[in-house]
Design a protein around this motif. Structure first.
Motif, mmCIF file in Angstrom:
data_model
loop_
_atom_site.group_PDB
_atom_site.id
_atom_site.type_symbol
_atom_site.label_atom_id
_atom_site.label_comp_id
_atom_site.label_asym_id
_atom_site.label_seq_id
_atom_site.Cartn_x
_atom_site.Cartn_y
_atom_site.Cartn_z
ATOM 1 N N GLU A 122 -16.735 -13.048 -5.847
ATOM 2 C CA GLU A 122 -15.295 -12.795 -5.200
ATOM 3 C C GLU A 122 -14.476 -14.140 -5.345
ATOM 4 O O GLU A 122 -13.357 -14.213 -5.502
ATOM 5 C CB GLU A 122 -15.497 -12.734 -3.647
ATOM 6 N N ARG A 123 -15.227 -15.130 -5.816
ATOM 7 C CA ARG A 123 -14.453 -16.573 -5.927
ATOM 8 C C ARG A 123 -13.780 -16.185 -7.283
ATOM 9 O O ARG A 123 -12.842 -17.179 -7.779
ATOM 10 C CB ARG A 123 -15.359 -17.651 -5.950
ATOM 11 N N GLY A 125 -12.059 -14.014 -8.046
ATOM 12 C CA GLY A 125 -10.637 -13.076 -7.846
ATOM 13 C C GLY A 125 -10.322 -11.844 -8.458
ATOM 14 O O GLY A 125 -9.562 -11.099 -8.459
ATOM 15 N N ASP A 128 -13.949 -7.625 -5.009
ATOM 16 C CA ASP A 128 -14.082 -7.816 -3.461
ATOM 17 C C ASP A 128 -15.377 -7.007 -3.303
ATOM 18 O O ASP A 128 -15.223 -5.803 -3.654
ATOM 19 C CB ASP A 128 -12.889 -7.361 -2.747
ATOM 20 N N PRO A 136 -8.143 -7.729 -4.801
ATOM 21 C CA PRO A 136 -7.694 -8.559 -5.967
ATOM 22 C C PRO A 136 -6.634 -8.220 -6.548
ATOM 23 O O PRO A 136 -5.681 -8.911 -6.977
ATOM 24 C CB PRO A 136 -9.074 -8.552 -6.602
ATOM 25 N N VAL A 152 -10.750 -11.715 5.290
ATOM 26 C CA VAL A 152 -10.366 -11.672 4.346
ATOM 27 C C VAL A 152 -10.082 -12.944 3.499
ATOM 28 O O VAL A 152 -10.221 -13.289 2.197
ATOM 29 C CB VAL A 152 -9.239 -10.740 4.110
ATOM 30 N N ARG A 155 -13.165 -14.773 2.424
ATOM 31 C CA ARG A 155 -13.974 -14.145 1.235
ATOM 32 C C ARG A 155 -13.229 -14.464 -0.095
ATOM 33 O O ARG A 155 -13.820 -14.689 -1.050
ATOM 34 C CB ARG A 155 -14.354 -12.724 1.465
ATOM 35 N N THR A 156 -11.806 -14.035 -0.097
ATOM 36 C CA THR A 156 -11.098 -14.069 -1.110
ATOM 37 C C THR A 156 -10.285 -14.827 -1.417
ATOM 38 O O THR A 156 -9.486 -15.179 -2.365
ATOM 39 C CB THR A 156 -10.361 -12.410 -1.175
ATOM 40 N N ARG A 158 -7.528 -14.971 -0.207
ATOM 41 C CA ARG A 158 -6.033 -14.528 -0.048
ATOM 42 C C ARG A 158 -5.621 -14.595 1.458
ATOM 43 O O ARG A 158 -6.070 -14.674 2.323
ATOM 44 C CB ARG A 158 -6.129 -12.729 -0.317
#
Length: 388
Positions: A122-123, A125, A128, A136, A152, A155-156, A158
């Motif tokens: 997930e890092r 990008g 997910d 993403p 969210v 984890r992402t 965003r």
């Protein structure tokens, strides 16, 4: 006018909460001059049904050539199939994509990848664990509650847009009178208390613990009735499991000698739900994971002015339980805690009146016009259309 293709699962509104949400949202968006075309993913029984459904839906979006595509995502809405997460690979690259996540935090696809590896993936990008490429690849991500927003973000990386949901049943003209008639239909003695559970009847909703609380409650209120209003079969609980669960609850009521005090209505029209809510003295939502403002059933009960008792999530991310708008059941999966909270409500008409007033005020902040306006503004921002 902004033109939107709204992609969603195949469930009927009476069998899937996300589909019900989409129905309300589409109607509300059309009231604020957003042209919406629903595009469902409907799998066939043939091999590769979900893959074919995703391809057909993407082809339909290309034919429509909207200004943007908006995907409504919950794993259960797609029967836990990952094809919805691959939609960005099928949609036009230049078309902005918006994704709303309705469920988040409890699923991964594929499931065999360890959590620590998911974090690394997930890092990057690019992927997910729950939505595949959707989050993403989206120009904007919408969440319906603060808990999902935090997850969210964590984890992402965003920053999602928080747009609360609204009641899934809106109070209408004449429903209060219909509520009085309903009590007469049930043959209730004057002053007999009525409890209501409203929503899809699923094991995680805690209805079994509510039934187990009835013997204690009926010792003080022998005429008490419980109305369980909602269908059993849903996207999250297919028909065979739904029949088995209903049989389990029916047997449980018989075991506790309260079968005559419990009525299962199955799915009923919204007008009938309004009448039931107006007929009820107390609504009880004893969800096993706690209740939050992502529950349209909760907001419907509050908007109808029904004093409402709810359980608390382990991570209480919104202000519901501190608002004074609900009575708090202090433990999940605990029939004794339910009985104590409901007994206190039934014994105190002043408390019920106060909860009704505060509940209506709380729910007033959650309306479909507000939801629609927030989406219209987000679409305009995503497209770079100032003043749209």
């Amino acid at each position: 006018m902004i033109r939107v293709a709204m992609l969603h699962g195949p469930g009927r509104p009476d069998a899937d909460g996300v589909s019900d949400y989409v129905t309300h949202l589409v109607d509300a968006l059309r009231e604020v001059d957003v042209e919406v075309t629903p595009v469902p993913l409907r799998p066939t029984r043939a091999r590769g049904g979900w893959r074919v459904a995703a391809a057909r839906a993407a082809r339909r979006v290309r034919e429509l050539a909207p200004d943007l595509a908006h995907v409504q995502f919950a794993p259960s809405a797609y029967r836990f199939c990952g094809q919805a997460g691959l939609l960005p690979l099928r949609l036009p690259r230049r078309m902005p994509l918006v994704t709303t996540v309705h469920e988040y935090g409890g699923w991964a696809w594929p499931g065999w990848l360890p959590g620590r590896l998911w974090s690394r993936v997930e890092r990057t990008g690019r992927w997910d664990r729950e939505t595949g490429r959707l989050v993403p690849a989206s120009a904007a991500v919408v969440v319906t509650n603060p808990g999902h927003a935090a997850l969210v973000r964590e984890r992402t990386g965003r920053e999602p847009t928080y747009v609360p949901i609204a009641p899934n049943v809106v109070d209408g003209t004449g429903t209060a009178t219909a509520g009085h008639r309903l009590r007469a239909e049930l043959g209730l003695p004057e002053g007999a208390p009525v409890l209501v559970f409203f929503g899809f009847v699923h094991p995680v909703k805690g209805v079994r613990y509510l039934i187990e609380a009835l013997p204690d409650l009926r010792r003080t209120h022998p005429d008490l009735r419980l109305l369980v209003v909602g269908g059993f079969a849903s996207q999250a609980l297919p028909e065979p499991e739904a029949r088995a669960f209903r049989a389990e609850l029916t047997a449980l009521a018989a075991h506790h000698d309260v079968a005559g005090a419990v009525t299962f209505t199955d799915h009923v029209p919204r007008e009938r739900v309004s009448a039931v809510l107006h007929a009820a003295d107390v609504a009880v939502l004893p969800f096993t994971a706690g209740v939050s403002t992502k529950s349209g059933a909760l907001l419907a009960a509050l908007a109808h002015g029904v004093p409402t008792a709810v359980t608390v999530p382990e991570e209480d991310a919104d202000d519901l339980h501190r608002s004074g708008a609900v009575a708090v059941v202090r433990a999940c999966r605990d029939s004794g805690a339910i009985a104590r909270t409901v007994s206190r409500l039934l014994a105190d008409p002043v408390l019920r009146r106060r909860l009704a007033e505060r509940g209506r005020a709380f729910a007033a902040a959650y309306s479909w016009p507000r939801v629609a306006a927030a989406h219209r503004d987000l679409y305009a921002q995503t497209l770079g259309w100032a003043g749209a």
